[in-house]
Design a protein around this motif. Structure first.
Motif, PDB file in Angstrom:
ATOM      1  N   PHE A  11       0.862  -1.183   0.000  1.00 60.63           N
ATOM      2  CA  PHE A  11       0.000   0.000   0.000  1.00 60.63           C
ATOM      3  C   PHE A  11       0.898   1.233   0.000  1.00 60.63           C
ATOM      4  O   PHE A  11       1.873   1.302   0.731  1.00 60.63           O
ATOM      5  CB  PHE A  11      -0.875  -0.050   1.258  1.00 60.63           C
ATOM      6  N   ALA A  12       0.587   2.230  -0.848  1.00 61.79           N
ATOM      7  CA  ALA A  12       1.428   3.416  -0.953  1.00 61.79           C
ATOM      8  C   ALA A  12       0.630   4.687  -0.703  1.00 61.79           C
ATOM      9  O   ALA A  12      -0.544   4.774  -1.063  1.00 61.79           O
ATOM     10  CB  ALA A  12       2.080   3.485  -2.321  1.00 61.79           C
ATOM     11  N   VAL A  13       1.293   5.647  -0.084  1.00 60.55           N
ATOM     12  CA  VAL A  13       0.737   6.986   0.127  1.00 60.55           C
ATOM     13  C   VAL A  13       1.647   7.954  -0.618  1.00 60.55           C
ATOM     14  O   VAL A  13       2.859   7.972  -0.379  1.00 60.55           O
ATOM     15  CB  VAL A  13       0.699   7.355   1.626  1.00 60.55           C
ATOM     16  N   ASP A  14       1.063   8.739  -1.528  1.00 58.83           N
ATOM     17  CA  ASP A  14       1.819   9.756  -2.255  1.00 58.83           C
ATOM     18  C   ASP A  14       1.494  11.127  -1.696  1.00 58.83           C
ATOM     19  O   ASP A  14       0.329  11.432  -1.432  1.00 58.83           O
ATOM     20  CB  ASP A  14       1.482   9.733  -3.738  1.00 58.83           C
ATOM     21  N   THR A  15       2.520  11.945  -1.496  1.00 64.71           N
ATOM     22  CA  THR A  15       2.374  13.328  -1.049  1.00 64.71           C
ATOM     23  C   THR A  15       3.089  14.211  -2.079  1.00 64.71           C
ATOM     24  O   THR A  15       3.719  13.686  -3.004  1.00 64.71           O
ATOM     25  CB  THR A  15       2.997  13.536   0.344  1.00 64.71           C
ATOM     26  N   PRO A  16       3.042  15.525  -1.927  1.00 65.25           N
ATOM     27  CA  PRO A  16       3.752  16.374  -2.890  1.00 65.25           C
ATOM     28  C   PRO A  16       5.258  16.110  -2.966  1.00 65.25           C
ATOM     29  O   PRO A  16       5.871  16.345  -4.007  1.00 65.25           O
ATOM     30  CB  PRO A  16       3.484  17.792  -2.377  1.00 65.25           C
ATOM     31  N   SER A  17       5.865  15.598  -1.897  1.00 70.21           N
ATOM     32  CA  SER A  17       7.315  15.395  -1.903  1.00 70.21           C
ATOM     33  C   SER A  17       7.757  13.943  -1.778  1.00 70.21           C
ATOM     34  O   SER A  17       8.927  13.650  -1.991  1.00 70.21           O
ATOM     35  CB  SER A  17       7.964  16.200  -0.770  1.00 70.21           C
ATOM     36  N   ALA A  18       6.861  13.028  -1.428  1.00 71.28           N
ATOM     37  CA  ALA A  18       7.312  11.671  -1.113  1.00 71.28           C
ATOM     38  C   ALA A  18       6.312  10.607  -1.538  1.00 71.28           C
ATOM     39  O   ALA A  18       5.134  10.878  -1.750  1.00 71.28           O
ATOM     40  CB  ALA A  18       7.548  11.541   0.391  1.00 71.28           C
ATOM     41  N   ARG A  19       6.828   9.398  -1.617  1.00 75.93           N
ATOM     42  CA  ARG A  19       6.003   8.195  -1.717  1.00 75.93           C
ATOM     43  C   ARG A  19       6.395   7.324  -0.539  1.00 75.93           C
ATOM     44  O   ARG A  19       7.584   7.095  -0.292  1.00 75.93           O
ATOM     45  CB  ARG A  19       6.261   7.445  -3.017  1.00 75.93           C
ATOM     46  N   VAL A  20       5.399   6.851   0.214  1.00 71.90           N
ATOM     47  CA  VAL A  20       5.632   5.995   1.374  1.00 71.90           C
ATOM     48  C   VAL A  20       4.968   4.658   1.084  1.00 71.90           C
ATOM     49  O   VAL A  20       3.757   4.599   0.868  1.00 71.90           O
ATOM     50  CB  VAL A  20       5.045   6.627   2.659  1.00 71.90           C
ATOM     51  N   VAL A  31       1.827  16.229   6.092  1.00 74.01           N
ATOM     52  CA  VAL A  31       2.331  17.114   5.051  1.00 74.01           C
ATOM     53  C   VAL A  31       2.241  18.551   5.547  1.00 74.01           C
ATOM     54  O   VAL A  31       1.174  18.997   5.982  1.00 74.01           O
ATOM     55  CB  VAL A  31       1.539  16.957   3.738  1.00 74.01           C
ATOM     56  N   GLY A  32       3.370  19.274   5.480  1.00 75.88           N
ATOM     57  CA  GLY A  32       3.418  20.666   5.906  1.00 75.88           C
ATOM     58  C   GLY A  32       2.996  21.609   4.795  1.00 75.88           C
ATOM     59  O   GLY A  32       2.763  21.210   3.655  1.00 75.88           O
ATOM     60  N   ARG A  33       2.917  22.887   5.130  1.00 76.48           N
ATOM     61  CA  ARG A  33       2.474  23.912   4.179  1.00 76.48           C
ATOM     62  C   ARG A  33       3.338  24.014   2.933  1.00 76.48           C
ATOM     63  O   ARG A  33       2.852  24.338   1.855  1.00 76.48           O
ATOM     64  CB  ARG A  33       2.421  25.264   4.872  1.00 76.48           C
ATOM     65  N   ALA A  34       4.613  23.772   3.073  1.00 76.90           N
ATOM     66  CA  ALA A  34       5.525  23.868   1.919  1.00 76.90           C
ATOM     67  C   ALA A  34       5.623  22.548   1.155  1.00 76.90           C
ATOM     68  O   ALA A  34       6.445  22.405   0.255  1.00 76.90           O
ATOM     69  CB  ALA A  34       6.906  24.311   2.385  1.00 76.90           C
TER      70      ALA A  34
END
Length: 88
Positions: A11-20, A31-34
């Motif tokens: 199972f993967a979670v994608d964010t603006p900067s990462a894939r977990v 996920v922070g504001r930046a």
């Protein structure tokens, strides 16, 4: 926070900067504001990587935490594990 059963390993979670990617675990993603991403592993392990380049990856184990950012370039750094940072 996700608690992933054995049948859902990968199972993967994608964010603006990462894939977990889960490897059978309980983990938190914030996920922070930046767009920076914080990952904490409560039990088990995950792989955290650049969202667009899996070759830039690191295995995160129980009790560990990392911060991932892409500005100005990809960076993955260890941060303090703080279980109170996530509602469980």
């Amino acid at each position: 926070v996700a608690s992933v059963p054995p049948a859902a390993v990968g199972f993967a979670v994608d964010t603006p900067s990462a894939r977990v990617v889960d490897l059978g675990t309980e983990f938190g993603v914030g996920v922070g504001r930046a767009g920076e991403t914080t990952v904490q592993v409560f039990k088990g392990e995950v792989i955290a990587s650049d969202r667009d380049d899996a070759s830039k990856a690191r295995r995160i184990l129980t009790g560990e935490a990392v911060r991932v950012s892409r500005l100005p370039e990809f960076a993955l750094s260890t941060t303090a594990f703080d279980a109170s940072e996530f509602v469980r």
